[in-house]
Motif scaffolding. Sequence first.
Motif, PDB file in Angstrom:
ATOM      1  N   ALA A 250      -1.212   2.062  -2.247  1.00  0.00           N
ATOM      2  CA  ALA A 250      -1.442   1.400  -3.529  1.00  0.00           C
ATOM      3  C   ALA A 250      -1.744   2.436  -4.591  1.00  0.00           C
ATOM      4  CB  ALA A 250      -2.587   0.398  -3.442  1.00  0.00           C
ATOM      5  N   ALA A 251      -1.388   2.091  -5.813  1.00  0.00           N
ATOM      6  CA  ALA A 251      -1.772   2.881  -6.978  1.00  0.00           C
ATOM      7  C   ALA A 251      -2.340   1.922  -8.010  1.00  0.00           C
ATOM      8  CB  ALA A 251      -0.570   3.624  -7.550  1.00  0.00           C
ATOM      9  N   ALA A 252      -3.380   2.392  -8.694  1.00  0.00           N
ATOM     10  CA  ALA A 252      -4.063   1.533  -9.663  1.00  0.00           C
ATOM     11  C   ALA A 252      -4.114   2.222 -11.021  1.00  0.00           C
ATOM     12  CB  ALA A 252      -5.484   1.235  -9.192  1.00  0.00           C
ATOM     13  N   GLU A 253      -4.075   1.422 -12.070  1.00  0.00           N
ATOM     14  CA  GLU A 253      -4.348   1.905 -13.433  1.00  0.00           C
ATOM     15  C   GLU A 253      -5.611   1.216 -13.935  1.00  0.00           C
ATOM     16  OE1 GLU A 253      -0.082   3.360 -15.253  1.00  0.00           O
ATOM     17  OE2 GLU A 253      -0.907   1.453 -15.976  1.00  0.00           O
ATOM     18  N   VAL A 254      -6.575   2.022 -14.347  1.00  0.00           N
ATOM     19  CA  VAL A 254      -7.905   1.517 -14.688  1.00  0.00           C
ATOM     20  C   VAL A 254      -8.362   2.169 -15.990  1.00  0.00           C
ATOM     21  CG1 VAL A 254     -10.342   1.578 -13.935  1.00  0.00           C
ATOM     22  CG2 VAL A 254      -8.542   1.125 -12.264  1.00  0.00           C
ATOM     23  N   SER A 255      -9.089   1.427 -16.794  1.00  0.00           N
ATOM     24  CA  SER A 255      -9.807   2.039 -17.911  1.00  0.00           C
ATOM     25  C   SER A 255     -11.286   1.683 -17.785  1.00  0.00           C
ATOM     26  CB  SER A 255      -9.257   1.545 -19.262  1.00  0.00           C
ATOM     27  OG  SER A 255      -9.443   0.148 -19.386  1.00  0.00           O
ATOM     28  N   VAL A 256     -12.143   2.566 -18.282  1.00  0.00           N
ATOM     29  CA  VAL A 256     -13.593   2.354 -18.201  1.00  0.00           C
ATOM     30  C   VAL A 256     -14.187   2.698 -19.559  1.00  0.00           C
ATOM     31  CG1 VAL A 256     -15.729   2.923 -16.954  1.00  0.00           C
ATOM     32  CG2 VAL A 256     -13.515   3.137 -15.780  1.00  0.00           C
ATOM     33  N   ASN A 257     -15.011   1.782 -20.101  1.00  0.00           N
ATOM     34  CA  ASN A 257     -15.631   2.114 -21.384  1.00  0.00           C
ATOM     35  C   ASN A 257     -17.005   2.753 -21.166  1.00  0.00           C
ATOM     36  OD1 ASN A 257     -17.558   0.135 -20.997  1.00  0.00           O
ATOM     37  ND2 ASN A 257     -16.583  -1.364 -22.331  1.00  0.00           N
TER      38      ASN A 257
ATOM     39  N   LEU B 264       4.375   8.576   4.232  1.00  0.00           N
ATOM     40  CA  LEU B 264       4.720   9.260   2.978  1.00  0.00           C
ATOM     41  C   LEU B 264       5.631   8.390   2.100  1.00  0.00           C
ATOM     42  CD1 LEU B 264       4.620  11.796   1.233  1.00  0.00           C
ATOM     43  CD2 LEU B 264       6.512  12.744   2.587  1.00  0.00           C
ATOM     44  N   ALA B 265       6.529   7.668   2.748  1.00  0.00           N
ATOM     45  CA  ALA B 265       7.490   6.877   1.966  1.00  0.00           C
ATOM     46  C   ALA B 265       6.789   5.809   1.126  1.00  0.00           C
ATOM     47  CB  ALA B 265       8.511   6.224   2.904  1.00  0.00           C
ATOM     48  N   VAL B 266       5.778   5.156   1.691  1.00  0.00           N
ATOM     49  CA  VAL B 266       5.085   4.128   0.898  1.00  0.00           C
ATOM     50  C   VAL B 266       4.236   4.773  -0.195  1.00  0.00           C
ATOM     51  CG1 VAL B 266       5.134   2.245   2.592  1.00  0.00           C
ATOM     52  CG2 VAL B 266       3.258   3.914   2.672  1.00  0.00           C
ATOM     53  N   LEU B 267       3.668   5.941   0.124  1.00  0.00           N
ATOM     54  CA  LEU B 267       2.880   6.645  -0.900  1.00  0.00           C
ATOM     55  C   LEU B 267       3.775   7.065  -2.060  1.00  0.00           C
ATOM     56  CD1 LEU B 267       0.106   7.840  -1.703  1.00  0.00           C
ATOM     57  CD2 LEU B 267       0.820   9.959  -0.570  1.00  0.00           C
ATOM     58  N   ASP B 268       4.914   7.633  -1.721  1.00  0.00           N
ATOM     59  CA  ASP B 268       5.858   8.033  -2.773  1.00  0.00           C
ATOM     60  C   ASP B 268       6.311   6.819  -3.592  1.00  0.00           C
ATOM     61  OD1 ASP B 268       5.761  10.722  -2.255  1.00  0.00           O
ATOM     62  OD2 ASP B 268       7.586  10.776  -1.028  1.00  0.00           O
ATOM     63  N   ALA B 269       6.480   5.702  -2.904  1.00  0.00           N
ATOM     64  CA  ALA B 269       6.965   4.501  -3.607  1.00  0.00           C
ATOM     65  C   ALA B 269       5.959   4.035  -4.651  1.00  0.00           C
ATOM     66  CB  ALA B 269       7.248   3.381  -2.599  1.00  0.00           C
TER      67      ALA B 269
ATOM     68  N   ALA C 181       2.635  -1.018  -1.987  1.00  0.00           N
ATOM     69  CA  ALA C 181       3.828  -0.938  -1.149  1.00  0.00           C
ATOM     70  C   ALA C 181       3.484  -1.257   0.299  1.00  0.00           C
ATOM     71  CB  ALA C 181       4.441   0.460  -1.234  1.00  0.00           C
ATOM     72  N   THR C 182       4.397  -1.938   0.951  1.00  0.00           N
ATOM     73  CA  THR C 182       4.255  -2.255   2.374  1.00  0.00           C
ATOM     74  C   THR C 182       5.563  -1.951   3.081  1.00  0.00           C
ATOM     75  OG1 THR C 182       2.647  -4.029   2.056  1.00  0.00           O
ATOM     76  CG2 THR C 182       3.960  -4.132   4.053  1.00  0.00           C
ATOM     77  N   ASP C 183       5.462  -1.168   4.140  1.00  0.00           N
ATOM     78  CA  ASP C 183       6.578  -1.063   5.088  1.00  0.00           C
ATOM     79  C   ASP C 183       6.123  -1.736   6.375  1.00  0.00           C
ATOM     80  OD1 ASP C 183       8.545  -0.509   6.884  1.00  0.00           O
ATOM     81  OD2 ASP C 183       8.419   1.678   6.725  1.00  0.00           O
ATOM     82  N   CYS C 184       6.540  -2.994   6.518  1.00  0.00           N
ATOM     83  CA  CYS C 184       6.181  -3.754   7.724  1.00  0.00           C
ATOM     84  C   CYS C 184       7.370  -3.796   8.678  1.00  0.00           C
ATOM     85  CB  CYS C 184       5.717  -5.154   7.347  1.00  0.00           C
ATOM     86  SG  CYS C 184       6.807  -6.012   6.213  1.00  0.00           S
ATOM     87  N   GLY C 185       8.299  -2.877   8.500  1.00  0.00           N
ATOM     88  CA  GLY C 185       9.419  -2.771   9.426  1.00  0.00           C
ATOM     89  C   GLY C 185      10.453  -3.847   9.205  1.00  0.00           C
TER      90      GLY C 185
END
Lengths: 149, 724
Positions: free
Chosen positions: B595-602, B559-564, B615-619
């Motif tokens: 990960a989160a992405a911003e995309v546009s599509v025509n 959850l922490a990486v998703l929230d980040a 985001a990565t939590d590799c400890g």
Amino acid sequence: MKLMVNGSVREFEVEPDTPLLWVLREQLGMTGTKFGCGIAACGACTVHLDGFPTRSCAIQVQDIDETQEIVTIEGLSPDRSHPIQQAWVELDVPQCGYCQSGQIMAAAALLAETPEPTDEDIVNAMTNICRCGTYNRIKAGIKRAAELS
Amino acid sequence: MTVQTKFSRRSFLVASAAGGLSLGMAIPFAGPAAAQTGAQLPEVNAWVVIRPDDTVVIRIARQEMGQGTLTGLAQVVAEELHCDWDKVTTEYPTPGENVARERIWGDFGTAGSRGIRASQQYMREGGAAARMMLVQAAANRWDVDVAGCTAANSVITGPDGQTATFGEVAEEAAALDVPTEVALKDPSEWTLIGQSVPRLDTVDKVDGSQIYSIDHTMEGMLNAAIRRAPVMGATVASFDGDAAADMPGVRHVLQVGDDAVAVVADTWWRAKTALEAVEIEWSDGDGTGYDMARIRAMLEDGLTAEDTFVGNRQGDAMAAIEGAAQLVEATYHVPYQHHATMEPMNATAVWTEDRCEVWTATQNAEAALAATSTAAGLPIEDCDVHRINLGGGFGRRATMQDFVTQAVLIAKQVPGTPIKMIWSREEDMLHGTLHPITMCKMTGALDADGNLTGLHMRISGQSILAGVRPEGLSEGKDPIMFQGLNPDGDEGRLGYTIPNLLVDHAMRNPPVMPGFWRGVCNNQNAFYLESFIDELALAAERDPLEFRRALMADHPKHLAVLDAVAEGIGWDTPAPEGVFRGLCQHMGYGSYVAAAAEVSVNEDGRFKIHRIVAATDCGTVVNPQQVAAQIEGSFAYGLSASIFGEITITDGKVDQENFDTYPVVTMWEMPAVESLIIPSGGFWGGVGEPTIFAATPAVVNAIFAATGTRIRNLPLSKNGMSHA
């Protein structure tokens, strides 16, 4: 046959339809220029031919005049001092590094033509493939090199 | 290292050692000023050699291939050694030396994002032990109590202020017993681990002086080009090499094993040119008659089959599906992928009746040694493999050492002559070990309030282990199929609590060689699950982030990486005009990623990925700037697959032969990537692969947000979509 490579005239025996890449690597022993695809698709073999970035796997030595200046990665600078090389070290651009000779030669040609390239200039000029995915550092490296120039 | 001693016994290699030393023999070093002196210095211990000039040589068993492991491992040793980082260089022991020393360096295999996480403990201990020996040697010299001596920056200081450098006492330290008990620093005391030091191997990569396997050269070396049967299991029925034999530079036209023909010439270009003049008749093979329709039919059968292996079962998914207020179903597909390393497969081999040596780029030098021994027909102890940095690995050079086998089989037919065999790009594309093909049928049950009450995830498709290492199967089951979907464990645990869950696999193995491909099964598992979670959220009329969060209360690190990434992309704020967002999370190789992405599509289906936040939590982080490099690079690799990547098969043969028909991401498609490195401490996760899992689902979810079209079959290019 003769070719002008990194400022010296080099003489060698080879079939005239041999690609420049393989003459550089095999007849002249200069392995910094890399083989990637053989069809001018990946750019790992990029050298400068009279200043233009040229994919050496797809040009035969019989089509190059000995007065034309060929510059390879080995001849870009004597001491890694070209601004592109300095920027590459500063930003730790390479990962595996295999494509980087070609990337650096393409970037150096761009910078010679366009001393202060925009993002668009960079994306249009830099079509070489990097499978490690160093593209964003390459872009940043070119901008840093422009500052260093 | 001791390679030169070994070579001095071999007349054919003495010549190369004398003439080709700088290229051939000094390669095990990487980094600046790494010339081999030739002097055999005593090692302090297996991991550390200190030269009289205070140069610190750290032995690296794992393989550098771009991922930065070499520098990271040097950091973890140097942290405990208390040496001057500016004096550090590295070298690769050979697998033959490892065998001779009862595997003192442990596992050489470099895959599964294990390079640092699986060796850091014993390498830190090795660094600490070497420091203790150096300090003890100084104490002995001064005849003082070792407790009054300290080491810092490669200098030992005694109780009366006397000093000695590591180089001054190294020989005496080497004579001491290696301590069996060492204490390691608390992470709070680290000064080098966690620092973004520059890579040790960058400098030689900017002027062409870094030697790759393909650049290796030896006195008297000949070059080989090879063609193997393009269909799996096919063999050479006959070949006519007469025309090729008369071509310039050609020395030999040879059959290699039962399935390949090679031309050996003075140069590779001449060998390759002559190979094109060899007429070869191939037999049929296991793959004959297989095309994509037949392979897809196998997989479709698996979507509803009864013969399955269970990866995760909680409650009763089928009952929950039966009683669902709302049922959501979707079938997804990920095609075969190719590694397409920049450096094609190659190896150099020298064979005589009593010894065989190989120089190559491999992710597993011990496996390469075993392949050498088998192909050479010589005992392991009479063989060795010299490791040269890789022009890309991504898994292709990890399990299958087929290129080593071929080089040795050629060299065996030209005894005493070094043979460098290089695959053309076409040969490389036709003989990949492909990321296996799978399909997945997802069935989700929602209650009347839109809560997820049950999920069935049926994976159908090819097992890698069944193809490359069937002894690794567990009663027929391939546990790798379930990466990231497991109920427990520290390697790849599902990040959702779903009361009724069934994840199962119908194994369907077409006769196409599979392999481990960066990220492996996490890639499709994350794409399938994280796409479908979005589909469920849509059916439940919930926000994709909120829908996930409701399932993640017991999974705080996921959850922490998703929230980040949600915070990083600004999930709670409106996206720019015309830009849409998607997100995802997954765990693999011991690390939590999102990960989160911003995309546009025509309107023409042309899309642009404006921005990625990953985001990565590799400890534990050893070198943040290199972790960032891995994160960025993983998006180039992952998006290559999602945008373009598809290998197809016709009559058992791969259709794609080069980058013109197997395009990959270039700078044109490469998005900006913001890396959030958020180590939560207390464990060591991998970083070479994990964020690749998140590349496709983040982008595909954003494309859905933009278009309302759910991409369920990759690649995007087959959905009428291309990059703007």
